[in-house]
Scaffold this active site. Structure first.
Site, PDB file in Angstrom:
ATOM      1  N   ASP A  11      14.768 -14.663 -60.295  1.00  0.00           N
ATOM      2  CA  ASP A  11      13.325 -14.732 -60.485  1.00  0.00           C
ATOM      3  C   ASP A  11      12.729 -14.568 -59.074  1.00  0.00           C
ATOM      4  O   ASP A  11      13.443 -14.737 -58.075  1.00  0.00           O
ATOM      5  CB  ASP A  11      12.981 -16.100 -61.082  1.00  0.00           C
ATOM      6  CG  ASP A  11      11.500 -16.342 -61.172  1.00  0.00           C
ATOM      7  OD1 ASP A  11      10.800 -15.468 -61.690  1.00  0.00           O
ATOM      8  OD2 ASP A  11      11.041 -17.421 -60.730  1.00  0.00           O
ATOM      9  N   LEU A  12      11.468 -14.226 -58.966  1.00  0.00           N
ATOM     10  CA  LEU A  12      10.884 -14.019 -57.637  1.00  0.00           C
ATOM     11  C   LEU A  12      10.083 -15.238 -57.169  1.00  0.00           C
ATOM     12  O   LEU A  12      10.486 -15.974 -56.269  1.00  0.00           O
ATOM     13  CB  LEU A  12       9.990 -12.766 -57.654  1.00  0.00           C
ATOM     14  CG  LEU A  12       9.285 -12.432 -56.351  1.00  0.00           C
ATOM     15  CD1 LEU A  12      10.271 -12.038 -55.265  1.00  0.00           C
ATOM     16  CD2 LEU A  12       8.285 -11.291 -56.564  1.00  0.00           C
ATOM     17  N   ASP A  13       8.947 -15.439 -57.854  1.00  0.00           N
ATOM     18  CA  ASP A  13       8.039 -16.497 -57.417  1.00  0.00           C
ATOM     19  C   ASP A  13       8.659 -17.874 -57.680  1.00  0.00           C
ATOM     20  O   ASP A  13       8.978 -18.208 -58.820  1.00  0.00           O
ATOM     21  CB  ASP A  13       6.720 -16.339 -58.182  1.00  0.00           C
ATOM     22  CG  ASP A  13       5.736 -17.435 -57.857  1.00  0.00           C
ATOM     23  OD1 ASP A  13       5.833 -17.998 -56.759  1.00  0.00           O
ATOM     24  OD2 ASP A  13       4.878 -17.737 -58.706  1.00  0.00           O
ATOM     25  N   THR A  19       5.069 -17.474 -53.931  1.00  0.00           N
ATOM     26  CA  THR A  19       3.777 -16.793 -54.046  1.00  0.00           C
ATOM     27  C   THR A  19       2.809 -17.568 -54.951  1.00  0.00           C
ATOM     28  O   THR A  19       1.650 -17.185 -55.068  1.00  0.00           O
ATOM     29  CB  THR A  19       3.950 -15.354 -54.589  1.00  0.00           C
ATOM     30  OG1 THR A  19       4.940 -15.361 -55.595  1.00  0.00           O
ATOM     31  CG2 THR A  19       4.345 -14.394 -53.496  1.00  0.00           C
ATOM     32  N   LYS A  47       2.702 -20.700 -63.796  1.00  0.00           N
ATOM     33  CA  LYS A  47       3.925 -20.189 -63.155  1.00  0.00           C
ATOM     34  C   LYS A  47       4.812 -19.479 -64.172  1.00  0.00           C
ATOM     35  O   LYS A  47       5.126 -20.034 -65.222  1.00  0.00           O
ATOM     36  CB  LYS A  47       4.702 -21.325 -62.492  1.00  0.00           C
ATOM     37  CG  LYS A  47       3.999 -21.868 -61.265  1.00  0.00           C
ATOM     38  CD  LYS A  47       4.848 -22.899 -60.552  1.00  0.00           C
ATOM     39  CE  LYS A  47       4.135 -23.393 -59.302  1.00  0.00           C
ATOM     40  NZ  LYS A  47       4.877 -24.456 -58.631  1.00  0.00           N
ATOM     41  N   SER A 118      11.486 -10.539 -62.595  1.00  0.00           N
ATOM     42  CA  SER A 118      10.207 -11.221 -62.352  1.00  0.00           C
ATOM     43  C   SER A 118       9.158 -10.744 -63.341  1.00  0.00           C
ATOM     44  O   SER A 118       9.183  -9.587 -63.765  1.00  0.00           O
ATOM     45  CB  SER A 118       9.734 -10.907 -60.926  1.00  0.00           C
ATOM     46  OG  SER A 118       8.393 -11.295 -60.756  1.00  0.00           O
ATOM     47  N   ALA A 119       8.220 -11.631 -63.673  1.00  0.00           N
ATOM     48  CA  ALA A 119       7.107 -11.258 -64.549  1.00  0.00           C
ATOM     49  C   ALA A 119       6.012 -10.541 -63.772  1.00  0.00           C
ATOM     50  O   ALA A 119       5.038 -10.066 -64.340  1.00  0.00           O
ATOM     51  CB  ALA A 119       6.534 -12.515 -65.197  1.00  0.00           C
ATOM     52  N   LYS A 149       8.758 -14.014 -70.532  1.00  0.00           N
ATOM     53  CA  LYS A 149       9.493 -15.274 -70.640  1.00  0.00           C
ATOM     54  C   LYS A 149       8.635 -16.279 -71.423  1.00  0.00           C
ATOM     55  O   LYS A 149       7.431 -16.271 -71.224  1.00  0.00           O
ATOM     56  CB  LYS A 149       9.793 -15.829 -69.236  1.00  0.00           C
ATOM     57  CG  LYS A 149      10.559 -14.849 -68.345  1.00  0.00           C
ATOM     58  CD  LYS A 149      10.516 -15.295 -66.885  1.00  0.00           C
ATOM     59  CE  LYS A 149      11.028 -14.203 -65.965  1.00  0.00           C
ATOM     60  NZ  LYS A 149      10.934 -14.518 -64.542  1.00  0.00           N
ATOM     61  N   GLU A 173      16.222 -19.395 -61.764  1.00  0.00           N
ATOM     62  CA  GLU A 173      14.828 -19.571 -62.199  1.00  0.00           C
ATOM     63  C   GLU A 173      14.256 -20.909 -61.749  1.00  0.00           C
ATOM     64  O   GLU A 173      14.990 -21.883 -61.626  1.00  0.00           O
ATOM     65  CB  GLU A 173      14.793 -19.593 -63.733  1.00  0.00           C
ATOM     66  CG  GLU A 173      14.339 -18.320 -64.382  1.00  0.00           C
ATOM     67  CD  GLU A 173      12.860 -18.007 -64.173  1.00  0.00           C
ATOM     68  OE1 GLU A 173      12.107 -18.868 -63.696  1.00  0.00           O
ATOM     69  OE2 GLU A 173      12.460 -16.881 -64.480  1.00  0.00           O
ATOM     70  N   ASP A 174      12.938 -20.948 -61.560  1.00  0.00           N
ATOM     71  CA  ASP A 174      12.286 -22.232 -61.248  1.00  0.00           C
ATOM     72  C   ASP A 174      11.387 -22.711 -62.387  1.00  0.00           C
ATOM     73  O   ASP A 174      10.856 -23.812 -62.310  1.00  0.00           O
ATOM     74  CB  ASP A 174      11.433 -22.112 -59.975  1.00  0.00           C
ATOM     75  CG  ASP A 174      10.219 -21.240 -60.196  1.00  0.00           C
ATOM     76  OD1 ASP A 174      10.381 -20.148 -60.803  1.00  0.00           O
ATOM     77  OD2 ASP A 174       9.110 -21.637 -59.803  1.00  0.00           O
TER      78      ASP A 174
HETATM   79  P1  B16 Z   1       1.313 -10.382 -61.415  1.00  0.00           P
HETATM   80  P2  B16 Z   1       7.772 -14.737 -61.440  1.00  0.00           P
HETATM   81  C1  B16 Z   1       5.141 -14.578 -62.027  1.00  0.00           C
HETATM   82  O1  B16 Z   1       6.216 -14.340 -61.137  1.00  0.00           O
HETATM   83  C2  B16 Z   1       4.271 -15.692 -61.472  1.00  0.00           C
HETATM   84  O2  B16 Z   1       5.005 -16.909 -61.462  1.00  0.00           O
HETATM   85  C3  B16 Z   1       3.040 -15.868 -62.331  1.00  0.00           C
HETATM   86  O3  B16 Z   1       2.220 -16.888 -61.809  1.00  0.00           O
HETATM   87  C4  B16 Z   1       2.272 -14.536 -62.393  1.00  0.00           C
HETATM   88  O4  B16 Z   1       1.134 -14.648 -63.218  1.00  0.00           O
HETATM   89  C5  B16 Z   1       3.219 -13.475 -62.949  1.00  0.00           C
HETATM   90  O5  B16 Z   1       4.364 -13.366 -62.119  1.00  0.00           O
HETATM   91  C6  B16 Z   1       2.540 -12.108 -63.042  1.00  0.00           C
HETATM   92  O6  B16 Z   1       2.228 -11.673 -61.741  1.00  0.00           O
HETATM   93  O7  B16 Z   1      -0.111 -10.736 -61.705  1.00  0.00           O
HETATM   94  O8  B16 Z   1       1.596 -10.157 -59.943  1.00  0.00           O
HETATM   95  O9  B16 Z   1       1.819  -9.246 -62.271  1.00  0.00           O
HETATM   96  O10 B16 Z   1       7.884 -16.242 -61.333  1.00  0.00           O
HETATM   97  O11 B16 Z   1       8.150 -14.229 -62.829  1.00  0.00           O
HETATM   98  O12 B16 Z   1       8.506 -14.023 -60.350  1.00  0.00           O
HETATM   99 MG    MG Z   2       9.211 -18.259 -60.979  1.00  0.00          MG
END
Ligand code: B16
Ligand code: MG
Length: 225
Positions: A11-13, A19, A47, A118-119, A149, A173-174
């Protein structure tokens, strides 16, 4: 004999970098503009979920906004994203969470594939800023994932892209939704964070400093038997 996984999917964030604080700052600015108050506790719910789902949760705070048109929603989501992209310009390799670089090196040294699940549609740009792109064999395009997810699609897409069977993957994942997605995909789930929140994970560490390659592989081997 130690069983090695064939891929690690990150996962990224909240795992590679944090972030979440920048997403929060960008959402807060938009919420203030709409007359809605959000705090860090509220931000926990945002998140790991998509941009539009996050916007819906914010709009749900004010009943007067529940009939907002789709066009307006798109406009506000774009506005938030433009602000977030400006904030992203400030991040650099010092923002990589502790232990992540060593883990990526150890995985590479063992010839194991690495994917990103990542999302975030901004994930490729974040990896570039952190100078980590070269470690990754496959990045899931969040724009092409139809079910986010806790649906397993993000992670199964990564495994398919890496050409590895789901049960040969370790996912890190977090977020609770991310652990649920990994478990549904039948991957070995590693949770980074509190035991209360991530109790469903196959293996939990308090923070990214606890992400030790040998320990993860050992636990994966026990899970695989
Ligand atoms: P974007 P992850 C997610 O990242 C974030 O945790 C979430 O807060 C954010 O809304 C989502 O990505 C979409 O991000 O607006 O940049 O497309 O935890 O899946 O790495
Ligand atoms: Mg995350």
């Amino acid at each position: 004999m130690t069983q090695f996984p064939k891929a690690f999917i990150f996962d990224l964030d909240g795992v590679i970098t944090d972030t979440a604080e920048l997403h929060y700052e960008a959402w807060k600015k938009l919420a203030d503009q709409l007359g809605i108050t959000i705090d860090r506790e509220f931000n926990e719910q945002l998140k790991g979920i998509s941009r539009m789902e996050s916007l819906e949760l914010i709009l749900a705070q004010d009943p007067k906004l529940k009939d907002m048109s789709q066009d307006d929603k798109e406009r506000y989501a774009t506005q938030k994203n433009n602000h977030y992209k400006d904030l992203l310009k400030t991040i650099n390799p010092t923002d990589i969470l502790p232990g992540i670089k060593d883990l990526l090196e150890a995985i590479k040294n063992n010839n194991i594939k690495i994917g990103l699940g990542s999302a975030s549609k901004n994930a490729p740009a974040v990896l570039e800023q952190l100078e980590l792109t070269n470690y990754f064999d496959y990045l899931v395009d969040a724009g092409k994932v139809s079910k986010g997810k806790p649906d397993p699609e993000t992670f199964t897409t990564a495994a398919e892209g890496l050409e590895v069977a789901f049960e040969d993957c370790v996912g890190i994942e977090d977020a609770t939704a991310g652990i649920e997605a990994l478990n549904k995909a039948n991957m070995f789930s590693v949770g980074v964070g509190s035991k209360d929140q991530l109790s469903e994970a196959d293996y939990i560490v308090d923070s990214t400093t606890g992400l030790n390659f040998d320990k993860i592989v050992k636990r994966y081997g026990e899970w695989k038997q």
